[in-house]
Motif scaffolding. Structure first.
Motif, PDB file in Angstrom:
ATOM      1  N   ALA A   7       7.890   4.787  -2.758  1.00 54.97           N
ATOM      2  CA  ALA A   7       6.848   5.956  -3.321  1.00 54.97           C
ATOM      3  C   ALA A   7       5.350   5.401  -3.009  1.00 54.97           C
ATOM      4  O   ALA A   7       4.620   6.434  -2.964  1.00 54.97           O
ATOM      5  N   ALA A   8       5.061   4.248  -3.030  1.00 49.50           N
ATOM      6  CA  ALA A   8       3.447   3.892  -2.920  1.00 49.50           C
ATOM      7  C   ALA A   8       3.076   4.052  -1.583  1.00 49.50           C
ATOM      8  O   ALA A   8       1.873   4.270  -1.226  1.00 49.50           O
ATOM      9  N   ALA A   9       3.824   3.361  -0.489  1.00 50.40           N
ATOM     10  CA  ALA A   9       3.542   3.197   0.940  1.00 50.40           C
ATOM     11  C   ALA A   9       3.768   4.576   1.629  1.00 50.40           C
ATOM     12  O   ALA A   9       2.913   5.379   2.249  1.00 50.40           O
ATOM     13  N   LEU A  10       5.244   4.892   1.335  1.00 47.48           N
ATOM     14  CA  LEU A  10       5.768   6.134   2.531  1.00 47.48           C
ATOM     15  C   LEU A  10       5.017   7.410   1.808  1.00 47.48           C
ATOM     16  O   LEU A  10       4.497   8.449   2.483  1.00 47.48           O
ATOM     17  N   GLY A  11       5.031   7.536   0.460  1.00 55.61           N
ATOM     18  CA  GLY A  11       4.631   8.832  -0.224  1.00 55.61           C
ATOM     19  C   GLY A  11       3.210   8.889  -0.159  1.00 55.61           C
ATOM     20  O   GLY A  11       2.737   9.967   0.085  1.00 55.61           O
ATOM     21  N   PHE A  12       2.478   7.808  -0.143  1.00 57.13           N
ATOM     22  CA  PHE A  12       0.994   7.870  -0.058  1.00 57.13           C
ATOM     23  C   PHE A  12       0.784   8.280   1.328  1.00 57.13           C
ATOM     24  O   PHE A  12      -0.228   9.147   1.538  1.00 57.13           O
ATOM     25  N   VAL A  46      -6.834   1.594  -3.702  1.00 53.51           N
ATOM     26  CA  VAL A  46      -8.152   1.589  -4.560  1.00 53.51           C
ATOM     27  C   VAL A  46      -9.326   2.205  -3.821  1.00 53.51           C
ATOM     28  O   VAL A  46      -9.974   2.927  -4.422  1.00 53.51           O
ATOM     29  N   MET A  47      -9.433   1.527  -2.653  1.00 54.72           N
ATOM     30  CA  MET A  47     -10.598   2.197  -2.069  1.00 54.72           C
ATOM     31  C   MET A  47     -10.534   3.627  -1.639  1.00 54.72           C
ATOM     32  O   MET A  47     -11.703   4.124  -1.594  1.00 54.72           O
ATOM     33  N   MET A  48      -9.431   3.993  -1.161  1.00 51.07           N
ATOM     34  CA  MET A  48      -9.569   5.339  -1.100  1.00 51.07           C
ATOM     35  C   MET A  48      -9.542   6.254  -2.206  1.00 51.07           C
ATOM     36  O   MET A  48     -10.356   7.485  -2.245  1.00 51.07           O
ATOM     37  N   ALA A  68      -6.613  11.230  -6.425  1.00 51.70           N
ATOM     38  CA  ALA A  68      -7.278   9.760  -6.437  1.00 51.70           C
ATOM     39  C   ALA A  68      -6.612   9.028  -7.483  1.00 51.70           C
ATOM     40  O   ALA A  68      -6.438   7.919  -7.367  1.00 51.70           O
ATOM     41  N   ARG A  69      -6.512   9.665  -8.738  1.00 51.93           N
ATOM     42  CA  ARG A  69      -5.887   8.813  -9.899  1.00 51.93           C
ATOM     43  C   ARG A  69      -4.395   8.553  -9.440  1.00 51.93           C
ATOM     44  O   ARG A  69      -3.848   7.558  -9.985  1.00 51.93           O
ATOM     45  N   VAL A  70      -3.739   9.344  -8.661  1.00 50.83           N
ATOM     46  CA  VAL A  70      -2.251   9.194  -8.386  1.00 50.83           C
ATOM     47  C   VAL A  70      -2.136   7.824  -7.381  1.00 50.83           C
ATOM     48  O   VAL A  70      -1.491   6.930  -7.699  1.00 50.83           O
ATOM     49  N   PHE A  71      -3.223   7.638  -6.519  1.00 49.35           N
ATOM     50  CA  PHE A  71      -3.276   6.522  -5.568  1.00 49.35           C
ATOM     51  C   PHE A  71      -3.660   5.207  -6.763  1.00 49.35           C
ATOM     52  O   PHE A  71      -3.056   4.055  -6.077  1.00 49.35           O
ATOM     53  N   LEU A  72      -4.517   5.439  -7.635  1.00 50.91           N
ATOM     54  CA  LEU A  72      -4.605   4.216  -8.447  1.00 50.91           C
ATOM     55  C   LEU A  72      -3.099   3.778  -9.068  1.00 50.91           C
ATOM     56  O   LEU A  72      -3.017   2.710  -9.374  1.00 50.91           O
ATOM     57  N   ILE A  73      -2.295   4.749  -9.381  1.00 54.62           N
ATOM     58  CA  ILE A  73      -1.038   4.493 -10.206  1.00 54.62           C
ATOM     59  C   ILE A  73      -0.125   3.889  -9.074  1.00 54.62           C
ATOM     60  O   ILE A  73       0.387   3.184  -9.389  1.00 54.62           O
ATOM     61  N   LEU A 119       1.560   0.218  -9.474  1.00 58.14           N
ATOM     62  CA  LEU A 119       2.985  -0.010  -9.246  1.00 58.14           C
ATOM     63  C   LEU A 119       3.181  -1.104  -8.353  1.00 58.14           C
ATOM     64  O   LEU A 119       4.089  -2.044  -8.485  1.00 58.14           O
ATOM     65  N   LEU A 120       2.291  -1.260  -7.344  1.00 56.50           N
ATOM     66  CA  LEU A 120       2.854  -2.333  -6.316  1.00 56.50           C
ATOM     67  C   LEU A 120       2.286  -3.859  -7.070  1.00 56.50           C
ATOM     68  O   LEU A 120       3.024  -4.663  -6.891  1.00 56.50           O
ATOM     69  N   VAL A 121       1.259  -3.805  -7.727  1.00 49.56           N
ATOM     70  CA  VAL A 121       0.848  -5.015  -8.604  1.00 49.56           C
ATOM     71  C   VAL A 121       1.830  -5.274  -9.473  1.00 49.56           C
ATOM     72  O   VAL A 121       2.127  -6.479  -9.520  1.00 49.56           O
ATOM     73  N   ALA A 122       2.505  -4.435 -10.047  1.00 48.63           N
ATOM     74  CA  ALA A 122       3.493  -4.758 -11.240  1.00 48.63           C
ATOM     75  C   ALA A 122       4.770  -5.364 -10.544  1.00 48.63           C
ATOM     76  O   ALA A 122       5.579  -5.825 -11.291  1.00 48.63           O
ATOM     77  N   MET A 123       5.099  -4.826  -9.094  1.00 45.87           N
ATOM     78  CA  MET A 123       6.194  -5.485  -8.422  1.00 45.87           C
ATOM     79  C   MET A 123       6.101  -7.061  -8.040  1.00 45.87           C
ATOM     80  O   MET A 123       6.860  -7.616  -7.639  1.00 45.87           O
ATOM     81  N   LEU A 124       4.948  -7.526  -8.278  1.00 46.78           N
ATOM     82  CA  LEU A 124       4.668  -8.901  -7.674  1.00 46.78           C
ATOM     83  C   LEU A 124       5.432  -9.919  -8.307  1.00 46.78           C
ATOM     84  O   LEU A 124       5.909 -10.830  -7.652  1.00 46.78           O
ATOM     85  N   PRO A 125       5.786  -9.915  -9.696  1.00 48.89           N
ATOM     86  CA  PRO A 125       6.654 -10.935 -10.344  1.00 48.89           C
ATOM     87  C   PRO A 125       8.118 -10.646  -9.741  1.00 48.89           C
ATOM     88  O   PRO A 125       8.689 -11.598  -9.764  1.00 48.89           O
ATOM     89  N   LEU A 126       8.558  -9.389  -9.367  1.00 51.17           N
ATOM     90  CA  LEU A 126       9.668  -9.533  -8.835  1.00 51.17           C
ATOM     91  C   LEU A 126       9.959  -9.869  -7.472  1.00 51.17           C
ATOM     92  O   LEU A 126      11.007 -10.220  -7.347  1.00 51.17           O
ATOM     93  N   VAL A 127       8.804 -10.200  -6.877  1.00 47.50           N
ATOM     94  CA  VAL A 127       8.976 -10.743  -5.635  1.00 47.50           C
ATOM     95  C   VAL A 127       9.292 -11.991  -5.409  1.00 47.50           C
ATOM     96  O   VAL A 127       9.809 -12.639  -4.609  1.00 47.50           O
ATOM     97  N   THR A 128       8.925 -12.783  -6.537  1.00 45.53           N
ATOM     98  CA  THR A 128       9.206 -14.059  -6.818  1.00 45.53           C
ATOM     99  C   THR A 128      10.987 -14.267  -6.861  1.00 45.53           C
ATOM    100  O   THR A 128      11.379 -15.459  -6.569  1.00 45.53           O
ATOM    101  N   LEU A 129      11.645 -13.384  -7.280  1.00 43.37           N
ATOM    102  CA  LEU A 129      13.037 -13.350  -7.176  1.00 43.37           C
ATOM    103  C   LEU A 129      13.805 -13.119  -5.921  1.00 43.37           C
ATOM    104  O   LEU A 129      15.166 -13.071  -5.663  1.00 43.37           O
TER     105      LEU A 129
END
Length: 337
Positions: free
Chosen positions: A162-167, A229-231, A310-315, A319-329
């Motif tokens: 959603a975040a990378a390919l959709g973007f 965020v920059m975009m 632009a607000r969608v890009f922030l969302i 989402l990517l930042v929210a995934m960081l705790p899952l990466v530890t698994l």
């Protein structure tokens, strides 16, 4: 795509992780050429021309495959799970049709078509999971869908899609809607993203055995979120230069994270490479379709599409930042799992 990954796994043996990771360096080359050709077609010919591109390319690839791809070893025939294939096909078709139907922007959220499709998809999902759990030889083994390993990776792949390919699919639209950049120029912004991805992916792939999988994924997600965020922010340079730099940053984040993410799930079941690659692609593409369809539906209902996007890009970044705790698994090395 699953076949390509399976061929690599069969023929590269101990170097499979690096060979699989190098796909990340090759694919962006097409990402550089495709949007530019698309911009040329739209500008000087017709948007209908884009559908003819794959005809000559496909014919050449068929010939190259017949000549250079070696035949695989003969394996005993196994039962084909027709029931599971049909359930999965109905699940994907109804869920994606409902979302894309909503994406037209002309129908409300309570549309019977949208709600009916998603209801059918939800029921089919239950039947598919039950079938995968009970069948002796399911099309998609149940263990590839759940648990701390596969369940986490499937969720990460969906959000990443959603975040990378959709973007990526929305960048040219954003450039045109918010900054009125011509279609050809808007298409070349994806070239900047591809350059960033190619520049980082090769080095990230070669370093995987030293870095493990978690560190590149965390770093890549953070960099990708920063580019988003920059975009979305107000340009400090010309709009084109600002968006190009932001796109290149997102490409660097993808180049760092994708090789690690691709190999992390493969290490969980080395004997199921093709199935895992197929699931990975399914979850990522489903996330991308969901993101594009929902975003276009919101844009179609807004008075200022550029600001909304632009607000969608922030969302997406959140989402990517929210995934960081899952990466530890995520499994870090095959020897640990």
């Amino acid at each position: 795509m699953p076949s390509a990954t399976g061929i690599v796994a069969d023929h590269f043996g101990a170097e499979r992780d690096r060979a699989t990771g190098m796909f990340t360096s090759i694919f962006p080359i097409g990402g550089m050429i495709g949007p530019v050709l698309g911009g040329l077609f739209v500008t000087y010919w017709s948007w209908r021309g884009i559908f003819l591109v794959n005809v000559p390319i496909g014919l050449v690839l068929i010939a190259l495959t017949a000549k250079f791809i070696p035949a695989s070893a003969t394996r005993p025939a196994s039962r084909i799970d027709i029931h599971g294939i049909l359930l999965l096909a109905v699940l994907i078709a109804t869920a994606m049709f409902g979302i894309t139907y909503l994406g037209s922007g002309q129908v409300p959220l309570y549309s019977p078509v949208f709600l009916g499709c998603e209801a059918v998809a939800a029921g089919t999902l239950y039947l598919f999971l039950r079938h995968s759990r009970r069948d002796s030889a399911p099309f998609v083994p149940y263990r590839l869908l759940r648990g701390r390993g596969f369940g986490v990776m499937n969720l990460i792949n969906y959000v990443y899609g959603a975040a990378a390919l959709g973007f990526a699919g929305l960048v040219p639209l954003y450039a045109q809607e918010r900054y009125h950049i011509a279609p050809l120029g808007a298409g070349t912004l994806l070239t900047a993203r591809a350059v960033g991805m190619i520049a980082v992916a090769g080095a990230a792939t070669m370093a995987l055995r030293r870095t493990g999988y978690r560190l590149p994924m965390i770093g890549g997600f953070v960099i990708l979120a920063g580019g988003l965020v920059m975009m979305a922010a107000t340009p400090r340079l010309s709009p084109y230069a600002w968006l190009a730099i932001g796109a290149a940053i997102t490409g660097c984040g993808m180049g760092l994270s994708v090789p690690a993410a691709n190999n992390a799930s493969l290490q969980l079941a080395p004997d199921q490479v093709a199935a895992i690659a197929g699931l990975r692609g399914m979850f990522r593409q489903s996330g991308a379709i969901t993101a594009v369809s929902v975003t276009t539906a919101v844009i179609a209902r807004s008075a200022d599409p550029g600001v909304v996007q632009a607000r969608v890009f922030l969302i997406f970044a959140a989402l990517l930042v929210a995934m960081l705790p899952l990466v530890t698994l995520v499994p870090d090395h095959h020897g640990n799992w």
